[in-house]
Design a protein around this motif. Sequence first.
Motif, short mmCIF file in Angstrom:
data_model
loop_
_atom_site.label_atom_id
_atom_site.label_comp_id
_atom_site.label_asym_id
_atom_site.label_seq_id
_atom_site.Cartn_x
_atom_site.Cartn_y
_atom_site.Cartn_z
N PHE A 108 0.67 -1.08 -0.32
CA PHE A 108 -0.39 -0.12 0.03
C PHE A 108 0.82 1.23 0.22
CE2 PHE A 108 -2.99 3.13 2.13
CZ PHE A 108 -3.47 3.13 1.41
N SER A 109 1.63 1.47 0.44
CA SER A 109 3.16 2.16 1.03
C SER A 109 4.58 1.93 0.14
CB SER A 109 2.82 3.58 2.32
OG SER A 109 1.82 2.87 2.44
N PRO A 110 4.94 2.43 0.20
CA PRO A 110 6.38 2.65 0.02
C PRO A 110 7.14 2.25 1.60
CG PRO A 110 6.24 4.94 -0.48
CD PRO A 110 4.57 3.92 -0.35
N GLY A 111 8.58 1.61 1.45
CA GLY A 111 8.81 1.16 2.51
C GLY A 111 8.51 0.22 3.42
N LEU A 112 8.74 -0.73 4.20
CA LEU A 112 8.50 -1.59 4.82
C LEU A 112 7.21 -1.45 5.69
CD1 LEU A 112 11.24 -3.54 4.95
CD2 LEU A 112 10.21 -3.58 3.31
N GLN A 113 5.96 -1.84 5.87
CA GLN A 113 5.60 -1.86 7.10
C GLN A 113 5.06 -2.81 7.96
OE1 GLN A 113 4.11 -0.40 4.19
NE2 GLN A 113 5.03 1.12 4.27
N PHE A 114 4.40 -3.67 7.44
CA PHE A 114 4.09 -4.76 8.23
C PHE A 114 5.32 -6.02 8.05
CE2 PHE A 114 -0.04 -2.69 6.42
CZ PHE A 114 -0.57 -1.45 7.19
N VAL A 115 4.79 -6.77 6.77
CA VAL A 115 6.37 -7.85 6.68
C VAL A 115 7.09 -8.21 6.43
CG1 VAL A 115 3.88 -9.48 6.21
CG2 VAL A 115 5.46 -7.71 4.60
N ASN A 116 8.54 -9.01 6.92
CA ASN A 116 9.79 -8.33 6.34
C ASN A 116 9.78 -9.23 4.78
OD1 ASN A 116 10.72 -11.04 6.90
ND2 ASN A 116 10.32 -11.22 9.08
N PRO A 117 10.75 -8.36 4.59
CA PRO A 117 10.94 -9.05 3.17
C PRO A 117 11.28 -10.29 2.80
CG PRO A 117 12.33 -7.65 3.33
CD PRO A 117 12.02 -7.41 4.63
N ASP A 118 12.05 -11.17 3.56
CA ASP A 118 11.78 -12.44 3.94
C ASP A 118 10.64 -13.17 3.98
OD1 ASP A 118 13.83 -14.58 3.61
OD2 ASP A 118 13.71 -14.78 6.14
N PHE A 119 9.41 -12.76 4.60
CA PHE A 119 7.79 -13.35 4.42
C PHE A 119 7.34 -12.66 3.51
CE2 PHE A 119 3.97 -13.45 6.45
CZ PHE A 119 3.74 -14.54 6.75
N PHE A 120 7.94 -11.81 3.08
CA PHE A 120 6.97 -11.54 1.68
C PHE A 120 7.42 -12.42 1.26
CE2 PHE A 120 6.70 -9.23 -1.76
CZ PHE A 120 5.56 -8.10 -1.82
N ASN A 121 8.54 -12.62 0.49
CA ASN A 121 8.95 -13.81 -0.39
C ASN A 121 7.71 -14.94 0.17
OD1 ASN A 121 10.26 -12.38 -2.16
ND2 ASN A 121 12.41 -12.68 -1.00
N GLN A 122 7.69 -15.45 1.03
CA GLN A 122 6.47 -17.03 1.42
C GLN A 122 5.65 -16.74 1.44
OE1 GLN A 122 7.98 -17.93 5.82
NE2 GLN A 122 9.82 -17.22 5.81
N LEU A 123 5.09 -15.34 0.98
CA LEU A 123 3.67 -14.84 0.84
C LEU A 123 3.40 -15.19 -0.19
CD1 LEU A 123 3.03 -12.36 3.50
CD2 LEU A 123 1.46 -14.80 3.29
N THR A 124 3.94 -14.75 -1.22
CA THR A 124 3.69 -14.72 -2.56
C THR A 124 4.11 -15.82 -3.09
OG1 THR A 124 6.27 -13.58 -3.12
CG2 THR A 124 4.46 -12.25 -3.43
N THR A 125 4.78 -16.59 -2.57
CA THR A 125 4.87 -18.18 -3.06
C THR A 125 4.13 -19.02 -2.42
OG1 THR A 125 7.53 -17.89 -2.58
CG2 THR A 125 6.90 -20.51 -2.74
N MET A 126 3.61 -18.62 -1.72
CA MET A 126 2.07 -19.78 -0.90
C MET A 126 1.26 -18.99 -1.41
SD MET A 126 3.19 -22.30 1.16
CE MET A 126 4.79 -23.21 0.42
#
Lengths: 176, 530
Positions: free
Chosen positions: B62-80
């Motif tokens: 929604f916004s630039p920068g990191l708000q809710f999840v760390n990049p690692d978990f973000f990658n896990q979310l896109t994968t799953m």
Amino acid sequence: MNLEQANRRLCMRLALIALGMFGFGFALVPFYGQICAALGVNSLTQRDSVSNTQIDASRTVTIELDSNTHDLPWRFRPLVNHLQVHPGELATVEYEIVNQRAAPVTGQAVPSYGPQFAGEYFKKLECFCFTQQTLAPGETRRMPVTFVVDPKLPRDVNTITVSYTFFEVAGRGGKS
Amino acid sequence: MSAVIDHDHAHGHHDHHGGYGGIMRWITTTNHKDIGTLYLWFSFLMFGVGGIMAVVIRAELFSPGLQFVNPDFFNQLTTMHGLIMIFGAIMPAFVGFANWQIPMMIGAPDMAFARLNNWSFWLLPFAATLLALSFLMPGGAPGVGWTMYAPLTVQMGMGMDFTIFAVHLLGMSSILGAINIITTILNLRAPGMTLLRMPLFVWTWLITAYLLLAVMPVLAGAVTMTLTDRHFGTTFFNAAGGGDPVLYQHIFWFFGHPEVYVVALPAFGVISQVIPAFSRKPLFGYASMVYATSAIAILSFIVWAHHMYTTGIPVSGQLFFMYATILIAVPTGVKVFNWVATMWKGSLSFETPMLFALGFLFMFTLGGFTGLVLALVPVDIQLQDTYYVVAHFHYVMVAGALFAAFAGIYFWLPKWTGKMYDETLGKIHFWLTLVFLNMIFFVQHFLGLAGMPRRIPDYPLMFETWNKISSLGAFGMGLAQLLFLYIVVKCIRSGAPAPQKPWEGADSLEWTHLPTPVPYHSFETPPVLH
């Protein structure tokens, strides 16, 4: 033939197709190797042949040498960082590796080039990357790379970066 | 309606559910309708799980920068999100349709292998559990993308092994389902139901099942190679031992591209039932539809490297895969024009299933066009791994497959449950989904053209506006699907009784030969066809 037999026969045939396709997935591995060999792509660690040895003294290309190891207890460096060659001219550079582990280790070097397409003009006649290297504990080894830059190299390329990375060959434990 | 065989009067025995009640009925069931229902509810559950992941992804973006999840978990979310939506939501949804509809449409009493059918379904919850457990492993779920490219997969933690075994189970489920579907269609048709009289939905599933049989084992092989590379010292994808990571991409996409049509062909089948029913005309160009479907399936095997233009394949290879890919537009065009011609001069009405079918027609075609854009080598080299690609395949998967699934649910729900859904709410669901879907994905074309890469939790300020719109669309889309759940539950619990044939133009066997709701056992004696 009643319906149950017909169903079972068809089921067997379809299961065979599935099994065959599982095998096909693995058959793609040697097939891919053959295709790459036939098309001459992916021949990074094979000896190149050079037919045209005409030296083009009108231009000079800078070769920058880089070295890396990937999870390997080796110190690996080129003896010179860069050199100037004319296209078509035979040149030799030396690299040095030191095995810092108290056990024999086998490694394989894989080259990469910058810009990427320059790879096909960088002809290696001798290279330590053609074979796996096994070093005894603490051993130091100097290894040459003999190469020719193909005179057909596009004229706008003035610098080629050659970067070698050594990977450990797992499971060899120094046995070659 | 004299052709209707009302089993309730003919026999007294048939509405008991195999002797078990409660949960055991569902665990032990071998009835194609029960299993179809299980598939559909499982698929909806996975749709919810994958949807929540999508909402978290969009909240982060929604916004630039990191708000809710760390990049690692973000990658896990896109994968799953990718794995769950494809293997957990879309594919089981269409297998659910196949289970419910194929026996009824060809006049068969059940699937050919009823117990195998039960097993095919019950593999899925275990696969889903393995996928979910991977989040709890050290290092979390794999963050490698749903394509599971080597060499990253070789470096992942234990979660990767869970995912690999989940893919094995999912593949096994699909292969067993495919064998069952092919055998049912080839051996169990009612007398007189020749191959070229089958409803197009059955045809698309026959071809899809063959695709599954051909490509799911290849995926199983690819993940098995990853597994042995990780643990057993093989070097299929490891450069040091003479392997090649690019080889993984070839094997994966040999599965991956036909997989697109595994998802799309049953969707085409649903649309080919819905559009004639609401146009009150038979499907235009039936035979050409069958041939076009087959042509798409065959061509899908020789286009895989269009996903790999930037891996350094030779120009001749790029050209071959570009031309072959563009060639697929021909049979796909045949299908789109046939649907349009079916509507031409028909007496159209726009109930919810037809609205979703029309939404499909417009937006799937748009997704096809962006696919053509991406098929062009020079353009693709610019757009590879940008949001343009994300927008493209979501138009195909969401506006294509998901819309077809919604169309099918609204179309057959009265037949299955014996009750009508709320038409007004159904239309509201359609319009909300349509608006929010375009809000999410249309703007992603602009982001991709401007160069925003996919699978990255942060972005430069200049991308902020379109990302905000896209995220707001995602939140709305999520809420709109709660309305869908409400509509289905309301229909099952308190819908008005549905007539035998609520859609005037519907003409396949389940409408013409079976009462509403369909009895638990149908066509125990084959129907008489003229």
